[in-house]
Scaffold this motif. Structure first.
Motif, PDB file in Angstrom:
ATOM      1  N   ASN A  52       0.861  -1.178   0.000  1.00 14.62           N
ATOM      2  CA  ASN A  52       0.000   0.000   0.000  1.00 14.62           C
ATOM      3  C   ASN A  52       0.902   1.235   0.000  1.00 14.62           C
ATOM      4  OD1 ASN A  52      -2.257   1.614   0.043  1.00 14.62           O
ATOM      5  ND2 ASN A  52      -3.005   0.953   2.052  1.00 14.62           N
ATOM      6  N   GLY A  53       0.291   2.399  -0.155  1.00 10.63           N
ATOM      7  CA  GLY A  53       1.057   3.645  -0.150  1.00 10.63           C
ATOM      8  C   GLY A  53       1.464   4.048   1.260  1.00 10.63           C
ATOM      9  N   PRO A  54       2.140   5.167   1.385  1.00 11.01           N
ATOM     10  CA  PRO A  54       2.632   5.606   2.698  1.00 11.01           C
ATOM     11  C   PRO A  54       1.515   5.955   3.680  1.00 11.01           C
ATOM     12  CG  PRO A  54       3.009   7.290   1.026  1.00 11.01           C
ATOM     13  CD  PRO A  54       2.576   6.064   0.308  1.00 11.01           C
ATOM     14  N   ARG A  55       0.363   6.396   3.160  1.00  8.91           N
ATOM     15  CA  ARG A  55      -0.755   6.712   4.042  1.00  8.91           C
ATOM     16  C   ARG A  55      -1.590   5.458   4.269  1.00  8.91           C
ATOM     17  NH1 ARG A  55      -0.509  10.515   0.221  1.00  8.91           N
ATOM     18  NH2 ARG A  55      -2.405   9.815  -0.830  1.00  8.91           N
ATOM     19  N   LYS A  56      -2.195   5.349   5.411  1.00  8.32           N
ATOM     20  CA  LYS A  56      -2.917   4.139   5.771  1.00  8.32           C
ATOM     21  C   LYS A  56      -4.318   4.114   5.162  1.00  8.32           C
ATOM     22  CE  LYS A  56      -0.463   3.389  10.128  1.00  8.32           C
ATOM     23  NZ  LYS A  56      -0.585   3.216  11.596  1.00  8.32           N
ATOM     24  N   GLY A  57      -4.954   2.957   5.298  1.00  3.11           N
ATOM     25  CA  GLY A  57      -6.344   2.817   4.869  1.00  3.11           C
ATOM     26  C   GLY A  57      -6.504   2.859   3.360  1.00  3.11           C
ATOM     27  N   ASN A  58      -7.593   3.516   2.935  1.00  3.16           N
ATOM     28  CA  ASN A  58      -7.947   3.532   1.512  1.00  3.16           C
ATOM     29  C   ASN A  58      -7.540   4.821   0.803  1.00  3.16           C
ATOM     30  OD1 ASN A  58      -9.230   0.956   1.391  1.00  3.16           O
ATOM     31  ND2 ASN A  58     -11.006   1.823   2.462  1.00  3.16           N
ATOM     32  N   GLU A  59      -6.600   5.548   1.377  1.00  2.00           N
ATOM     33  CA  GLU A  59      -6.242   6.843   0.797  1.00  2.00           C
ATOM     34  C   GLU A  59      -5.503   6.720  -0.536  1.00  2.00           C
ATOM     35  OE1 GLU A  59      -4.783   9.980   3.289  1.00  2.00           O
ATOM     36  OE2 GLU A  59      -5.426   8.923   5.115  1.00  2.00           O
ATOM     37  N   HIS A  60      -5.029   5.517  -0.841  1.00  2.00           N
ATOM     38  CA  HIS A  60      -4.285   5.353  -2.099  1.00  2.00           C
ATOM     39  C   HIS A  60      -5.098   4.620  -3.167  1.00  2.00           C
ATOM     40  CE1 HIS A  60      -0.388   6.964  -0.842  1.00  2.00           C
ATOM     41  NE2 HIS A  60      -0.701   6.489   0.360  1.00  2.00           N
ATOM     42  N   LEU A  61      -6.390   4.478  -2.931  1.00  2.00           N
ATOM     43  CA  LEU A  61      -7.225   3.852  -3.961  1.00  2.00           C
ATOM     44  C   LEU A  61      -7.096   4.642  -5.265  1.00  2.00           C
ATOM     45  CD1 LEU A  61     -10.565   2.985  -2.110  1.00  2.00           C
ATOM     46  CD2 LEU A  61      -8.667   1.463  -2.666  1.00  2.00           C
ATOM     47  N   GLY A  62      -6.895   3.921  -6.354  1.00  2.00           N
ATOM     48  CA  GLY A  62      -6.756   4.574  -7.654  1.00  2.00           C
ATOM     49  C   GLY A  62      -5.329   4.912  -8.030  1.00  2.00           C
ATOM     50  N   ASP A  63      -4.367   4.669  -7.121  1.00  2.00           N
ATOM     51  CA  ASP A  63      -2.963   4.894  -7.483  1.00  2.00           C
ATOM     52  C   ASP A  63      -2.559   3.938  -8.611  1.00  2.00           C
ATOM     53  OD1 ASP A  63      -2.808   6.758  -5.501  1.00  2.00           O
ATOM     54  OD2 ASP A  63      -1.165   5.804  -4.399  1.00  2.00           O
ATOM     55  N   PRO A  64      -1.658   4.376  -9.497  1.00  2.00           N
ATOM     56  CA  PRO A  64      -1.251   3.511 -10.618  1.00  2.00           C
ATOM     57  C   PRO A  64      -0.525   2.253 -10.140  1.00  2.00           C
ATOM     58  CG  PRO A  64      -0.597   5.791 -10.997  1.00  2.00           C
ATOM     59  CD  PRO A  64      -1.033   5.704  -9.574  1.00  2.00           C
ATOM     60  N   VAL A  65      -0.837   1.142 -10.789  1.00  2.00           N
ATOM     61  CA  VAL A  65      -0.104  -0.115 -10.605  1.00  2.00           C
ATOM     62  C   VAL A  65       0.611  -0.396 -11.922  1.00  2.00           C
ATOM     63  CG1 VAL A  65      -0.278  -2.592 -10.167  1.00  2.00           C
ATOM     64  CG2 VAL A  65      -1.744  -0.993  -8.917  1.00  2.00           C
ATOM     65  N   LEU A  66       1.900  -0.709 -11.838  1.00  2.00           N
ATOM     66  CA  LEU A  66       2.749  -0.813 -13.023  1.00  2.00           C
ATOM     67  C   LEU A  66       3.229  -2.247 -13.221  1.00  2.00           C
ATOM     68  CD1 LEU A  66       5.008   2.228 -12.034  1.00  2.00           C
ATOM     69  CD2 LEU A  66       2.783   2.312 -13.189  1.00  2.00           C
ATOM     70  N   THR A  67       3.481  -2.610 -14.466  1.00  2.00           N
ATOM     71  CA  THR A  67       4.059  -3.930 -14.709  1.00  2.00           C
ATOM     72  C   THR A  67       5.531  -3.922 -14.312  1.00  2.00           C
ATOM     73  OG1 THR A  67       4.560  -5.623 -16.352  1.00  2.00           O
ATOM     74  CG2 THR A  67       4.538  -3.368 -17.129  1.00  2.00           C
ATOM     75  N   ILE A  68       5.987  -5.029 -13.747  1.00  4.43           N
ATOM     76  CA  ILE A  68       7.354  -5.081 -13.216  1.00  4.43           C
ATOM     77  C   ILE A  68       8.403  -5.248 -14.316  1.00  4.43           C
ATOM     78  CG2 ILE A  68       6.594  -5.966 -10.987  1.00  4.43           C
ATOM     79  CD1 ILE A  68       7.526  -8.768 -11.905  1.00  4.43           C
ATOM     80  N   ALA A  69       7.972  -5.641 -15.528  1.00  6.87           N
ATOM     81  CA  ALA A  69       8.925  -5.847 -16.628  1.00  6.87           C
ATOM     82  C   ALA A  69       8.154  -5.992 -17.936  1.00  6.87           C
ATOM     83  CB  ALA A  69       9.776  -7.089 -16.375  1.00  6.87           C
ATOM     84  N   ASP A  70       8.894  -6.017 -19.038  1.00  6.49           N
ATOM     85  CA  ASP A  70       8.271  -6.275 -20.340  1.00  6.49           C
ATOM     86  C   ASP A  70       7.615  -7.656 -20.321  1.00  6.49           C
ATOM     87  OD1 ASP A  70       9.615  -3.965 -20.882  1.00  6.49           O
ATOM     88  OD2 ASP A  70      10.869  -4.776 -22.488  1.00  6.49           O
ATOM     89  N   GLY A  71       6.501  -7.784 -21.012  1.00  8.64           N
ATOM     90  CA  GLY A  71       5.859  -9.094 -21.052  1.00  8.64           C
ATOM     91  C   GLY A  71       4.557  -9.087 -21.828  1.00  8.64           C
ATOM     92  N   LEU A  72       3.832 -10.183 -21.710  1.00  6.35           N
ATOM     93  CA  LEU A  72       2.561 -10.377 -22.407  1.00  6.35           C
ATOM     94  C   LEU A  72       1.457 -10.617 -21.385  1.00  6.35           C
ATOM     95  CD1 LEU A  72       0.958 -10.968 -25.106  1.00  6.35           C
ATOM     96  CD2 LEU A  72       1.499 -13.372 -24.693  1.00  6.35           C
TER      97      LEU A  72
END
Length: 351
Positions: A226-246
């Motif tokens: 989760n982000g630095p703030r607790k609870g649901n304050e980071h809802l909607g933050d971007p999630v990124l792929t860890i590497a090139d792939g399919l």
């Protein structure tokens, strides 16, 4: 006294009568020919082939007779010839599909059943037979899909076309997966964490890999972040792929997972190439579809809480084998699961 127009009218009726008689005669002769072929001996069928080499029916009926005599090789040749003359004859296609199955030519049988279902998607028996072909090929998932479609007789008609569209997508994805695995240029040369930019800046683990969770009575198979703030304050933050792939999976997995994205990555090693699968669970939104190629750091979704079921976080796993989604916990950590943070640090390019 007969008027001229009455003569013309009578003549037209006469011509129509002659036409009808001739048409019935042709129909009768065709039926007679069919009946003679059905009951014909091999000798007469051979003569029919000699006399009518461009007639698909004679090859078809000779094939049936040869199947009765277990002469499968020559029967297959006759069916091939019949279908070369009349490609979409469902009777011949069906016989050839079954013959391919008997001869263990499963790939060819699959091609024929696929074509049969293109011609007649409402023929339930084809789904059952194709399910057996898939099972013989070791594709148990497709086998189950077809069998369930066949088995649910009550809802069959309304399920056919949605199932057909899903199947087309699965076939396309399989093709892309094969291309991806065979393309030696599509290599993941660098890995990073799936949030917060390089090195997961400011993000924190809220549950580590391999720790026991009393609620689920099992060991955690991934990591929760989760982000630095607790609870649901980071809802909607971007999630990124860890590497090139399919991307090979992107859908609502239900239960406690909700939206899940899975990505296949290819890594070069001393023996050639290995593959790992990264999984991102509890997403609020998904920005990719199965079959998409992605680059390291590309946004694939947003941080979620599974529609309020959990406090906002991402469940992140790395696996060295394509396995069912599972439950995120197990009595012991299977050998196919990898410690996500350790894996990324090992494959992180030195700046």
């Amino acid at each position: 006294m007969v008027h001229e127009h009455e003569k013309d009218s009578n003549f037209i009726y006469f011509l129509f009568f002659i036409f009808q008689c001739s048409k019935e005669g042709v129909k009768d002769s065709i039926l007679a020919e069919e009946e003679s072929l059905i009951g014909a001996s091999m000798e007469s069928l051979n003569k029919s082939v000699e006399n009518f080499p461009s007639d698909p029916k004679v090859y078809f009926h000779r094939a049936l007779r040869r199947i009765e005599k277990d002469d499968f090789g020559n029967a297959l040749k006759d069916l091939n010839q019949s279908l070369s003359l009349l490609p979409d004859n469902q009777e011949a296609l069906s016989e050839r599909a079954e013959l391919h199955f008997i001869l263990k030519n499963y790939e060819q049988a699959l091609e024929d059943y696929n074509r049969l279902l293109e011609l007649d998607p409402f023929q339930r028996s084809y789904y059952y037979k194709r399910s057996m072909v898939y099972f013989a090929l070791g594709d148990k998932l497709e086998s189950v899909y077809d069998y369930l479609l066949y088995y649910d007789k009550e809802n069959f008609n309304k399920n056919v076309f949605p199932a057909s569209e899903k199947k087309k997508k699965r076939i396309l994805l399989k093709k892309k997966m094969k291309e991806f695995k065979n393309n030696h240029e599509m290599i993941a040369e660098d890995f990073d964490f799936p949030f917060g930019g390089p090195d997961a800046e400011a993000y924190r683990r809220t549950q580590t890999y391999g720790t026991y969770n009393s609620i689920f009575d099992g060991l955690h198979l991934g990591e929760d972040w989760n982000g630095p703030r607790k609870g649901n304050e980071h809802l909607g933050d971007p999630v990124l792929t860890i590497a090139d792939g399919l991307v090979f999976y992107a859908e609502d997995a239900g239960s406690g997972w909700c939206n899940v994205v899975r990505i296949l990555h290819k890594i070069k090693d001393k023996e050639g190439f290995t593959f790992v699968d990264s999984l991102y669970g509890h997403l609020q939104d998904m920005n990719v579809n199965p079959g998409d190629y992605v680059k390291k750091g590309q946004q694939i979704g947003t941080l979620g809480n599974c529609r309020g079921k959990w406090v906002g976080h991402i469940h992140w796993e790395i696996r060295e084998k394509d396995l069912p989604i599972g439950g995120g916990y197990d009595k012991k950590v299977p050998k196919e699961f990898v410690h996500p943070t350790q894996f990324v640090k090992k494959h992180l390019k030195k700046k």
